[in-house]
Design an enzyme around this catalytic site. Structure first.
Site, mmCIF file in Angstrom:
data_model
loop_
_atom_site.group_PDB
_atom_site.id
_atom_site.type_symbol
_atom_site.label_atom_id
_atom_site.label_comp_id
_atom_site.label_asym_id
_atom_site.label_seq_id
_atom_site.Cartn_x
_atom_site.Cartn_y
_atom_site.Cartn_z
ATOM 1 N N VAL A 132 39.609 44.868 33.904
ATOM 2 C CA VAL A 132 39.357 45.933 34.884
ATOM 3 C C VAL A 132 38.123 46.724 34.455
ATOM 4 O O VAL A 132 38.089 47.287 33.361
ATOM 5 C CB VAL A 132 40.572 46.890 34.982
ATOM 6 C CG1 VAL A 132 40.281 48.018 35.963
ATOM 7 C CG2 VAL A 132 41.823 46.141 35.389
ATOM 8 N N ASP A 201 39.149 41.897 45.087
ATOM 9 C CA ASP A 201 38.832 42.160 43.676
ATOM 10 C C ASP A 201 39.347 43.549 43.271
ATOM 11 O O ASP A 201 39.995 43.706 42.232
ATOM 12 C CB ASP A 201 37.309 42.065 43.509
ATOM 13 C CG ASP A 201 36.839 42.416 42.115
ATOM 14 O OD1 ASP A 201 36.900 41.542 41.238
ATOM 15 O OD2 ASP A 201 36.411 43.566 41.901
ATOM 16 N N LYS A 205 42.507 44.729 40.558
ATOM 17 C CA LYS A 205 42.278 45.709 39.492
ATOM 18 C C LYS A 205 43.184 46.920 39.678
ATOM 19 O O LYS A 205 43.719 47.469 38.708
ATOM 20 C CB LYS A 205 40.812 46.141 39.479
ATOM 21 C CG LYS A 205 39.852 45.018 39.058
ATOM 22 C CD LYS A 205 38.409 45.425 39.311
ATOM 23 C CE LYS A 205 37.428 44.322 38.979
ATOM 24 N NZ LYS A 205 36.085 44.592 39.519
ATOM 25 N N GLY A 302 29.075 42.110 34.345
ATOM 26 C CA GLY A 302 27.911 41.686 33.568
ATOM 27 C C GLY A 302 28.361 41.131 32.230
ATOM 28 O O GLY A 302 29.405 41.508 31.710
HETATM 29 N N1 HSE Z 1 32.748 41.101 41.362
HETATM 30 C C1 HSE Z 1 33.128 42.258 40.618
HETATM 31 C C2 HSE Z 1 32.314 43.439 41.063
HETATM 32 C C3 HSE Z 1 32.991 42.103 39.140
HETATM 33 O O1 HSE Z 1 31.449 43.321 41.926
HETATM 34 O O2 HSE Z 1 32.553 44.520 40.546
HETATM 35 C C4 HSE Z 1 34.102 41.298 38.557
HETATM 36 O O3 HSE Z 1 35.333 41.895 38.762
#
Ligand code: HSE
Length: 426
Positions: A132, A201, A205, A302
């Site tokens: 997360v 996503d 999280k 990243g």
């Molecule tokens: N794709 C996600 C984002 C990063 O754009 O924050 C990985 O969880």
């Protein structure tokens, strides 16, 4: 010096980032923590593929058993991403008595109950700080530093891609499709952007954050989810006029044992700390009964930022005299003591396209009034679409169902609903 042998599942961007960080900080880790990490094998799909990180070819394998079943490997680091085979591989590693460090929010959110059970049964650890918000140490904050608190709210910008898109839409006045296309061209959004822009996503999280914050399992399937695909530049511009900034917000709130969990586009007042989080940055704003308010800010994705969290977990796992596991009953369903409120109270930004005729405004406000929705402010913009005018309302705190019912009651010849955006942080 203690030697800890590790194995990688996956060696793409994140795995490569971890390899590079471990190489670069080996001396520091040895000096400070008295641990030497030795990478024994790294599972990859194609051992002949060229890699940007100079990982020795002899360490690469395409046989999962070389990592999962090697008794010399103490800790398995999982970077495969996605649900399967990541969950099955982690389960096998745990059953073999290994500790697992993962950066995989999908596998953790969907398989947490299974992974936790095997970790406890076989005595291994399960570490997931990187799952997360990349580098931001919010998992450790919730499990350790803030344990003396009852956490009442978690509000986060926990997806960098959508924050980048919304920031550019706000700055440049461009439409969603235009900015998304550009972000894809620059490699800042995936070719299939759905996981990010549709809020999946962020929902994975939030499931992890809310479960830790509320000490009870909040499954991802119980999280209300709405993406940013229907946001228009016009909404952002009108919000700006009213002192509001648009974000894709993940919200988890608790009132005793009743919780509300949702991911959707949300306006926040410009003076709220979340409003100033721009570009691909992440932030998590927390409310706790003892600490009050707190915000974490940093890079949520990243290679190097994610590796920062993974290596921190690795050091913690290797040094831990006893592994920590969440105290709540970690089962697939929601913890039975939790109630889920979907008729939440919020402030609403509502944009209508209204007929520019006498009596229409009173008909519209009549619908709001009939459902106990009180108007805090209203702006009428000059006519744009034939004889229709844009009307923007911001309500006082109202219940979701009352707002939706009021909008349903409006006659299409008076007004049609263009957008409904919730407002938090007031
Ligand atoms: N794709 C996600 C984002 C990063 O754009 O924050 C990985 O969880």
């Amino acid at each position: 010096m203690r030697k800890t042998t590790i194995g990688f599942l996956g060696c793409g961007n994140v795995g490569g980032g971890v390899f590079a960080l471990l190489e670069g900080t080996a001396g520091q880790i040895a000096h400070r923590d008295g641990i030497e990490f030795v990478l024994k094998r790294a599972l990859v799909r194609d051992i002949n593929k060229a890699r940007s990180v100079p990982i020795p070819a002899r360490l690469l394998t395409d046989r999962p058993e070389d990592v999962l079943d090697d008794p010399q490997i103490d800790i398995v680091l999982e970077f495969l991403g996605g649900e399967q085979p990541a969950i099955d591989f982690m389960l096998r590693a745990l059953r073999n008595g290994k500790t697992v460090v993962t950066a995989n929010k999908v596998a953790l959110a969907l398989g947490w109950h299974l992974l936790q059970a095997e970790a406890q049964k076989y005595g291994g650890g399960l570490y997931y700080e990187a799952s997360v918000c990349g580098a931001i140490p919010v998992i450790r904050a919730l499990t350790d530093s803030l344990q003396a608190n009852r956490i009442d709210a978690v509000m986060g910008i926990i997806n960098g891609t959508t924050n980048y898109i919304l920031t550019r839409m706000a700055k440049e006045g461009k439409d969603y499709a235009q900015v998304l296309f550009d972000a894809q061209r620059l490699g800042l959004a995936e070719p299939d952007p759905s996981a990010d822009v549709d809020g999946y996503d962020a929902a994975y999280k939030l499931s992890i954050l809310a479960s830790l914050a509320f000490h009870a399992h909040v499954p991802v399937g119980r999280i209300y989810r709405e993406g940013i695909g229907s946001i228009s530049a016009r909404d952002i511009a009108y919000g700006k006029e009213m002192g509001l900034t648009l974000k894709l917000l993940a919200v988890a709130k608790r009132n005793n044992s009743v919780v509300e969990v949702r991911v959707h586009p949300t306006f926040v007042p410009n003076e709220h700390p979340l409003a100033s989080v721009s570009g691909a940055f992440n932030a998590v704003f927390l409310k706790g009964h003892a600490f009050g308010e707190m915000m974490f800010y940093g890079q949520g994705a990243g290679d190097a930022p994610t590796a920062s969290a993974v290596v921190s977990d690795l050091i913690m796992a290797a040094a831990a005299p006893r592994h920590w596991h969440p105290t709540f009953a970690n089962q697939e369903q929601a913890s039975p003591e939790l109630g889920f409120d979907t008729n939440w109270a919020s402030v609403y930004f509502i944009r209508l396209s209204a007929s520019d005729k006498p009596g229409v405004l009173s008909a519209i406000t009549g619908c709001f009034g009939a459902h106990e929705v009180s108007i805090a402010s209203m702006v009428q913009h000059s006519g744009i679409d034939n004889d229709r005018v844009p009307l923007v309302f911001v309500t006082h705190r109202a219940h979701e169902q009352s707002v939706m019912q009021a909008l349903k009651d409006m006659k299409p010849e008076d007004a049609t609903v263009e957008s409904v955006i919730r407002v938090e942080g007031r």
